[in-house]
Structures are given as structure tokens and as C-alpha cells.
Write a protein that holds these residues in place. Sequence first.
Motif, PDB file in Angstrom:
ATOM      1  N   SER A 130      71.977 -49.473  -6.324  1.00 46.55           N
ATOM      2  CA  SER A 130      72.575 -48.670  -7.394  1.00 46.55           C
ATOM      3  C   SER A 130      71.509 -48.092  -8.329  1.00 46.55           C
ATOM      4  N   LEU A 131      70.399 -48.793  -8.469  1.00 49.65           N
ATOM      5  CA  LEU A 131      69.376 -48.286  -9.392  1.00 49.65           C
ATOM      6  C   LEU A 131      68.740 -47.012  -8.835  1.00 49.65           C
ATOM      7  N   PHE A 132      68.560 -46.968  -7.531  1.00 52.09           N
ATOM      8  CA  PHE A 132      68.120 -45.703  -6.924  1.00 52.09           C
ATOM      9  C   PHE A 132      69.227 -44.654  -7.062  1.00 52.09           C
ATOM     10  N   ASN A 133      70.431 -45.051  -6.682  1.00 50.16           N
ATOM     11  CA  ASN A 133      71.547 -44.084  -6.636  1.00 50.16           C
ATOM     12  C   ASN A 133      71.822 -43.428  -7.993  1.00 50.16           C
ATOM     13  N   MET A 134      71.667 -44.191  -9.056  1.00 55.15           N
ATOM     14  CA  MET A 134      71.977 -43.681 -10.391  1.00 55.15           C
ATOM     15  C   MET A 134      70.776 -43.001 -11.054  1.00 55.15           C
ATOM     16  N   THR A 135      69.601 -43.531 -10.825  1.00 57.00           N
ATOM     17  CA  THR A 135      68.441 -43.031 -11.569  1.00 57.00           C
ATOM     18  C   THR A 135      67.875 -41.765 -10.933  1.00 57.00           C
ATOM     19  N   ARG A 136      67.919 -41.708  -9.607  1.00 52.61           N
ATOM     20  CA  ARG A 136      67.345 -40.538  -8.923  1.00 52.61           C
ATOM     21  C   ARG A 136      67.981 -39.213  -9.395  1.00 52.61           C
TER      22      ARG A 136
END
Length: 241
Positions: free
Chosen positions: A109-115
Motif C-alpha cells: 500500500s505504501l507504494f500504491n499510495m505514495t507513487r
Amino acid sequence: MSRVALVTGGTRGIGGAISVALKEAGYTVAASYAGNDEKANAFKEETGIPVYKWDVGDFDACTAGIAQVEADLGPVEVLVNNAGITKDGMFHKMTAEQWYAVINTNLNSLFNMTRPVWEGMRERGFGRVINISSINGQKGQMGQANYSAAKAGDLGFTKALAQEGARKGITVNAICPGYIGTEMVLAVPQDVLEKAILPQIPTGRLGEPSEIARCVVFLASDDAGFITGSTITANGGQYMG
Ligand code: CAA
């Protein structure tokens, strides 16, 4: 113009307290949630904070959800990656589903949201990314090989991305809550909580969601501009690693 802050899992528990505290601090807040429509709608009614439904484990859903938030409210300048789940079990009983679900929701989720918000933050020369990790990512926790792995991964992500964002005015920090009195912790069997967990907390009590929310408000502020790649530990003295 007030800054736009997006809080994942922002309608309940720690995330709900973060959304409210950011609103009180003057931000325009959006709260995402994954499943509980009833609680999310009640939260919206109660606080006036708009709620958005998508799964933070799904990159395309995050991209679309963020685009909607930005169309409604403006560019996301503060992102709080708070959404998380537990699927506890001793490792010898843990299923692949328990492993992948927790890694997906709590780490991917950290990739999915931050990207999707990162390039805009770079262009504007300002951003705040605040990741809610956990004491159990720092120290490890029996029954939580999946959760501890994901939450430790969140700290690695924080430290790497902090170095990339620094020259662009973007700070990336983590908060490691200890055991906070939310549904997630109260789902731990009562005897385990009383006999195994509470005695390990020097303050002798669970934390309050608002005690984590105040850390977020500080990290989001202009005053915290020199703090990046750091971890704020808020656990009542349970672990000082
Ligand atoms: N700390 C210390 N000892 C623990 C423990 C803990 N957190 N969890 C379990 N134990 C001990 C139990 O007391 C028990 O000891 P005894 O055999 O001496 O009685 C032993 O481990 C086995 O436990 P169970 O009988 O409960 O075994 P189980 O297979 O039925 O369940 C479990 C295992 C699912 C891991 C269950 O014990 C459990 O849910 N434990 C809590 C795990 C935990 O701390 N999760 C944190 C959730 S909150 C959170 O994740 C938020 C955050 O970021 C902090």
C-alpha cells in the motif's frame, strides 16, 4: 489555501483520530476506507470530513481514488499511510493468505499510495509523507511474522524515500505506535492482552489514538521541515530500540 491531507484508513481507530486532528489543525482532509460503509458514513456525518472508498492494496484503485480526491479538493500535500490489518497466527499455523493479505495491505500500500502523489510533490517542492508503522515492526512480535515483516518494511521504505525527497522539500517519516486502544488491539484475546502485553508497558496502560494523531500533526507541519527519515516511537516505554 489550506493544505490537502489524505489519510488512509482514516475513518476509524488511529486513522480517524488523525483525520480529525489534521482538520482541527486547519488542513482540508480526505479519509479513505476499504470496507465499513456504515462506520465511514457515520464518521463523515459526525466530522464533515469527506470519505472515499478504495482498497489501498490495489494500485489502480489508489491511482483512481487519489485522482478523485485531487479533483474534489486539490493536490495532496500531506499523505498519511495509516491503513493496516492484522491476521495474527503462530507461523506454524499461518496460511499463505494470511501472509499475502497483510503484506499487501500494510506494505504494498505504501507504494500504491505514495507513487501517484510523489511526482506532484516533487514538482511543487513540498510534501509530507507519514507512514504509520508499529512497535512490532521494530521489535518483532510472536504471532505476527506477517505484520512484523510488513511494518519493518515500512521503515525501510521511509528511510529510502526520505533521501530521495529531501532536496525537493518532501519529508518522509514514520511513527511506530505501541498498543493503542483500538478495535485492532482489542481483538487480541483478553487473557493475552492482560497477561502478556499490558505488563510489558511501563506506563501501565494502552495508548490513545489522539496521542498518535498529535505526532502526525507535528510531522506534517512546516516546523518539522528538518525531520526526515526518522521514526517517532510512541509506545508507553514498551520498546526503546
Ligand atoms: N506476547 C507474549 N506472549 C504471547 C503473545 C504476546 N503478544 N501472544 C501470545 N502469547 C503467548 C500466550 O500467552 C500463550 O502462552 P502460554 O502458552 O504460556 O499460555 C502462547 O503465546 C500461545 O498463545 P495462544 O494460546 O493464544 O495461541 P493461539 O495459537 O491460540 O493464538 C495468537 C496465537 C493468534 C498469536 C494469539 O495469541 C494472539 O492473537 N496473540 C496476540 C499477538 C499480538 O500481540 N498481536 C498484536 C495485535 S495489535 C497490533 O498489531 C497493533 C500494533 O501495531 C501494536
